[in-house]
Design a protein around this motif. Structure first.
Motif, PDB file in Angstrom:
ATOM      1  N   ALA A  50      39.193  37.832  43.975  1.00  0.00           N
ATOM      2  CA  ALA A  50      39.661  38.214  42.541  1.00  0.00           C
ATOM      3  C   ALA A  50      39.503  37.333  41.483  1.00  0.00           C
ATOM      4  O   ALA A  50      39.478  37.731  40.088  1.00  0.00           O
ATOM      5  N   PHE A  51      38.766  36.201  41.843  1.00  0.00           N
ATOM      6  CA  PHE A  51      38.225  35.350  40.714  1.00  0.00           C
ATOM      7  C   PHE A  51      36.884  35.336  40.521  1.00  0.00           C
ATOM      8  O   PHE A  51      36.250  34.683  39.726  1.00  0.00           O
ATOM      9  N   ARG A  52      36.223  36.009  41.572  1.00  0.00           N
ATOM     10  CA  ARG A  52      34.577  36.280  41.593  1.00  0.00           C
ATOM     11  C   ARG A  52      34.083  37.432  41.658  1.00  0.00           C
ATOM     12  O   ARG A  52      33.743  38.110  40.492  1.00  0.00           O
ATOM     13  N   TYR A  53      33.801  38.094  42.832  1.00  0.00           N
ATOM     14  CA  TYR A  53      33.464  39.258  42.743  1.00  0.00           C
ATOM     15  C   TYR A  53      33.645  40.280  44.230  1.00  0.00           C
ATOM     16  O   TYR A  53      33.899  39.254  45.073  1.00  0.00           O
ATOM     17  N   PRO A  98      38.242  40.611  37.305  1.00  0.00           N
ATOM     18  CA  PRO A  98      38.291  40.475  35.850  1.00  0.00           C
ATOM     19  C   PRO A  98      37.796  39.174  35.148  1.00  0.00           C
ATOM     20  O   PRO A  98      37.309  39.227  34.110  1.00  0.00           O
ATOM     21  N   VAL A  99      37.691  38.096  35.927  1.00  0.00           N
ATOM     22  CA  VAL A  99      37.152  36.751  35.599  1.00  0.00           C
ATOM     23  C   VAL A  99      35.661  36.916  35.397  1.00  0.00           C
ATOM     24  O   VAL A  99      35.186  36.522  34.137  1.00  0.00           O
ATOM     25  N   ALA A 115      38.386  27.878  43.431  1.00  0.00           N
ATOM     26  CA  ALA A 115      37.247  28.935  42.850  1.00  0.00           C
ATOM     27  C   ALA A 115      37.131  28.860  41.357  1.00  0.00           C
ATOM     28  O   ALA A 115      36.042  29.055  40.935  1.00  0.00           O
ATOM     29  N   LEU A 116      38.243  28.262  40.808  1.00  0.00           N
ATOM     30  CA  LEU A 116      38.332  28.258  39.244  1.00  0.00           C
ATOM     31  C   LEU A 116      37.623  27.096  38.841  1.00  0.00           C
ATOM     32  O   LEU A 116      37.316  26.985  37.768  1.00  0.00           O
ATOM     33  N   VAL A 117      37.539  25.969  39.725  1.00  0.00           N
ATOM     34  CA  VAL A 117      36.998  24.828  39.183  1.00  0.00           C
ATOM     35  C   VAL A 117      35.642  24.884  38.641  1.00  0.00           C
ATOM     36  O   VAL A 117      35.285  24.450  37.570  1.00  0.00           O
ATOM     37  N   SER A 118      34.869  25.177  39.142  1.00  0.00           N
ATOM     38  CA  SER A 118      33.567  25.478  38.825  1.00  0.00           C
ATOM     39  C   SER A 118      33.163  26.476  37.660  1.00  0.00           C
ATOM     40  O   SER A 118      32.417  26.261  36.664  1.00  0.00           O
ATOM     41  N   LEU A 119      34.016  27.328  37.814  1.00  0.00           N
ATOM     42  CA  LEU A 119      33.799  28.309  36.680  1.00  0.00           C
ATOM     43  C   LEU A 119      34.396  27.816  35.336  1.00  0.00           C
ATOM     44  O   LEU A 119      33.591  28.228  34.270  1.00  0.00           O
ATOM     45  N   LEU A 120      35.488  26.842  35.568  1.00  0.00           N
ATOM     46  CA  LEU A 120      35.910  26.281  34.052  1.00  0.00           C
ATOM     47  C   LEU A 120      34.984  25.059  33.662  1.00  0.00           C
ATOM     48  O   LEU A 120      35.030  24.830  32.516  1.00  0.00           O
ATOM     49  N   VAL A 124      25.810  34.116  42.875  1.00  0.00           N
ATOM     50  CA  VAL A 124      25.875  35.279  43.914  1.00  0.00           C
ATOM     51  C   VAL A 124      24.929  34.974  44.901  1.00  0.00           C
ATOM     52  O   VAL A 124      23.675  35.440  44.670  1.00  0.00           O
ATOM     53  N   PRO A 125      25.231  34.280  45.869  1.00  0.00           N
ATOM     54  CA  PRO A 125      24.160  33.979  46.737  1.00  0.00           C
ATOM     55  C   PRO A 125      23.396  35.056  47.572  1.00  0.00           C
ATOM     56  O   PRO A 125      22.290  34.826  47.708  1.00  0.00           O
ATOM     57  N   GLU A 126      24.156  36.245  47.509  1.00  0.00           N
ATOM     58  CA  GLU A 126      23.524  37.392  48.143  1.00  0.00           C
ATOM     59  C   GLU A 126      22.307  37.747  47.344  1.00  0.00           C
ATOM     60  O   GLU A 126      21.526  38.661  47.620  1.00  0.00           O
ATOM     61  N   LEU A 127      22.325  37.569  45.993  1.00  0.00           N
ATOM     62  CA  LEU A 127      21.483  38.149  44.975  1.00  0.00           C
ATOM     63  C   LEU A 127      20.556  36.838  44.532  1.00  0.00           C
ATOM     64  O   LEU A 127      19.898  37.054  43.450  1.00  0.00           O
ATOM     65  N   ALA A 128      20.252  35.826  45.228  1.00  0.00           N
ATOM     66  CA  ALA A 128      19.245  34.673  45.141  1.00  0.00           C
ATOM     67  C   ALA A 128      18.016  35.358  44.741  1.00  0.00           C
ATOM     68  O   ALA A 128      17.522  35.911  45.434  1.00  0.00           O
ATOM     69  N   GLY A 129      17.375  34.661  43.453  1.00  0.00           N
ATOM     70  CA  GLY A 129      16.264  35.056  43.256  1.00  0.00           C
ATOM     71  C   GLY A 129      16.011  36.128  42.311  1.00  0.00           C
ATOM     72  O   GLY A 129      15.157  36.557  41.792  1.00  0.00           O
TER      73      GLY A 129
END
Length: 390
Positions: free
Chosen positions: A142-145, A166-167, A192-197, A204-209
């Motif tokens: 809900a905070f990421r994807y 939404p974030v 999960a909000l700590v690094s975002l703020l 998105v590790p799955e899309l690295a590169g």
């Protein structure tokens, strides 16, 4: 729908509740043209206009300069106050958001934290719809994807299969995201909000590169969160997350007349949305708000001590009782509104603690009885209704 008597025809509407930007679209458009001063990146209004939108123009009409007038905007407009609270508090909230820092609104339930959050988001970025409702079941997604699993299975992890939270949407567009009841989320989800703020980016590790593997926030992105102080089932925020928010405490309304006026306006609007006219006497509303304020504070205006119930006697609850009294009068004609008040009060008070019924009876044996003995006919009638609380 047609009804008879003093009940009015229900208004035509496409939604039970409109968002702040829908309800106040005319004011937002007017203020955007009225104040053409400097605006932080991504803001729809100037910070000064945001404060005016929320706190109103103090009854004074604002005049739109001639060169900014269009056929769709009025020449003058008086902006109504929408939030009852200190102007300085609203200004601090606006300054916090202008600095792209997280804003955390805290307070007891029913003190209009969510309403203020919605108004701020609507005025700052034009939408209050980017919202996450915190619950014990809220996940980090809900905070990421998340992922569109049909596309994920067919194509593997691609940008097209990514589902923005939404974030993440707010980060991409430079808008405000609202997180309601953030302390109801589990601590590991909150974090999960700590690094975002702090970093203002999402990996998105799955899309690295790929270009989509690192998403950076557009200028204007920030977070407004709310948290209740007394509700059960909340999770303590980590010190790391607390440091990334400016805290603002929303207190109950201090002035009795202001609270009564607010209860009257909101109850009238709610009953009219239900297709009825509001006919509850002002004296009954005064008594209702007095009971709520006495039980909330633990002390009456006369200085008598009152045992506070375990439940929160919020203004929002007072509005709901006032609405119930209005609907009963309109649709059921079931006696005088004053006669119905004790039963509705018991429904508010007696929720969690079995001893709260006794506390309400104690209030009847204290302030209600004393006011009745002082000669007030209304409080005498309430005293006579004591047995309905058993």
């Amino acid at each position: 729908m047609t009804v008879t008597g003093h009940v009015k025809t229900a208004p035509e509407t496409t939604a039970q509740v409109l968002s702040a930007e829908q309800r106040h679209a005319d004011e937002l458009a007017f203020l955007a043209a009225y104040d053409d001063g400097a605006r932080p990146p991504g803001w729809a209004l100037t910070p000064r206009a945001v404060v005016t939108f929320i706190r109103g123009s103090d009854g004074e009409p604002l005049t739109l300069p001639a060169e900014r007038r269009t056929g769709t905007l009025p020449a003058t407009m008086t902006v109504a106050a929408k939030f009852v609270g200190e102007r300085s508090l609203v200004e601090r909230c606006v300054v916090t958001l202008a600095g792209e820092r997280g804003l955390l609104l805290v307070g007891e339930p029913g003190t209009a934290k969510s309403m203020l959050s919605e108004l701020l988001a609507a005025a700052v970025c034009g939408t209050s719809a980017l919202t996450v409702q915190g619950t014990a079941g809220t996940t980090e997604d809900a905070f990421r994807y998340g992922w569109n699993y049909a596309l994920l299975l067919a194509q593997g992890p691609t940008p097209q299969a990514l589902v923005d939270s939404p974030v993440l949407t707010a980060m991409r567009s430079g808008r405000v995201v609202r997180i309601e009841e953030v302390t109801r989320c589990l601590p590991e989800v909150q974090d999960a909000l700590v690094s975002l703020l702090s970093d203002r980016r999402m990996n998105v590790p799955e899309l690295a590169g790929t270009e989509e593997g690192l998403i950076r926030a557009v200028p204007g992105f920030t977070v407004i969160a709310t948290a209740n102080l007394r509700d059960r089932g909340v999770s303590e925020m980590s010190s790391a997350l607390k440091r990334r928010f400016n805290f603002e405490t929303i207190h109950p309304i201090a002035d009795a007349d202001t609270e009564t006026d607010l209860v009257r306006r909101q109850a009238t609007a709610a009953v009219e949305r239900a297709g009825a006219a509001y006919t509850v006497d002002d004296a009954v509303l005064d008594a209702l708000v007095t009971v709520f304020r006495d039980l909330r504070s633990g002390r009456s205006d006369e200085g008598w001590d009152v045992e506070r119930p375990g439940t929160v006697m919020s203004t929002a609850e007072a509005v709901q009782v006032a609405v119930s009294l209005g609907l009963s009068a309109a649709y059921l004609a079931d006696g005088d509104a004053l006669d119905l008040m004790p039963g509705h009060l018991l429904g508010v008070v007696h929720k969690d603690d079995q001893n709260d019924r006794a506390r309400l009876l104690g209030y009847w044996d204290g302030p209600v009885r004393r006011r009745a003995e002082d000669g007030s006919a209304m409080w005498r009638r309430l005293w006579d209704l004591r047995e309905s609380l058993r």
